[in-house]
Motif scaffolding. Sequence first.
Motif, PDB file in Angstrom:
ATOM      1  N   UNK A  71       0.846  -1.036   0.248  1.00 40.08           N
ATOM      2  CA  UNK A  71      -0.127  -0.277   0.362  1.00 40.08           C
ATOM      3  C   UNK A  71       0.748   1.392   0.042  1.00 40.08           C
ATOM      4  N   UNK A  72       1.959   1.260   0.443  1.00 44.89           N
ATOM      5  CA  UNK A  72       2.888   2.287   0.531  1.00 44.89           C
ATOM      6  C   UNK A  72       3.780   2.545  -0.850  1.00 44.89           C
ATOM      7  N   UNK A  73       3.589   1.595  -1.621  1.00 51.91           N
ATOM      8  CA  UNK A  73       4.144   1.639  -2.537  1.00 51.91           C
ATOM      9  C   UNK A  73       3.531   1.835  -4.103  1.00 51.91           C
ATOM     10  N   UNK A  74       1.874   2.335  -3.081  1.00 51.80           N
ATOM     11  CA  UNK A  74       1.118   2.662  -3.900  1.00 51.80           C
ATOM     12  C   UNK A  74      -0.028   1.217  -4.585  1.00 51.80           C
ATOM     13  N   UNK A  75       0.656   0.074  -4.545  1.00 50.13           N
ATOM     14  CA  UNK A  75      -0.594  -0.913  -4.632  1.00 50.13           C
ATOM     15  C   UNK A  75      -2.307  -1.145  -4.049  1.00 50.13           C
ATOM     16  N   UNK A  76      -2.503  -1.078  -3.838  1.00 45.70           N
ATOM     17  CA  UNK A  76      -4.148  -1.249  -3.607  1.00 45.70           C
ATOM     18  C   UNK A  76      -4.822  -2.421  -3.275  1.00 45.70           C
TER      19      UNK A  76
END
Length: 202
Positions: A71-76
């Motif tokens: 999530x912190x990398x932008x993956x949801x």
Amino acid sequence: MLSARKKILKRILQVLLIVVIFYFLVKNLYVNWGKIAEYDWNINYYFLTYSFVLLITGAILMALGWNLILRMLGGRLGYKKALKIFFITDLGKYIPGKVWTLVGKVYLCAKEGIPIAKTSASVVIQPLIQVISGMLMFLVSLPFWTKTSDFMNNLYLLLPLIPIGLILLHPAIMTKLLNFVLTRLKQKPIELNIKYRDILLI
């Protein structure tokens, strides 16, 4: 018609994968059965149950930790979906090759619209954090060990690894290391949108 064939092929591949995983599990059990049979088993069911609970809890926390990194990398990913992907792909570690867990995560996350680079980065970051944090916890716990030896006393020489580990966990350093690997794999570089304090809390 083509869609039906794809579904059938997908189902066949899924069954084949399960068969392969269980084959290697049974094979390892068979190869090591002599050692298992010779061991003097004295089972404490209280500690066995307690260990099982800790094992399951630890596995769930690892899965949630991976999802947090993703999530912190932008993956949801939803929590249920993340747990499902984590535990399914974790079975890949029983297949020779050491890459099937990564391949599985990349494939399943790609189906959820998450870029390969972000999934790959999350898979690399998680064990890096685990190794460094585990090493730090071990070194910090050394003063509380009651039984010491020359070997244990010499472990204090590893204390300089604490600041080195903390430096490696810094997002700027990890970004450079990850992008170096990604460029070697002909993948686009990524930017880690992670705060240093968040990494320390994972």
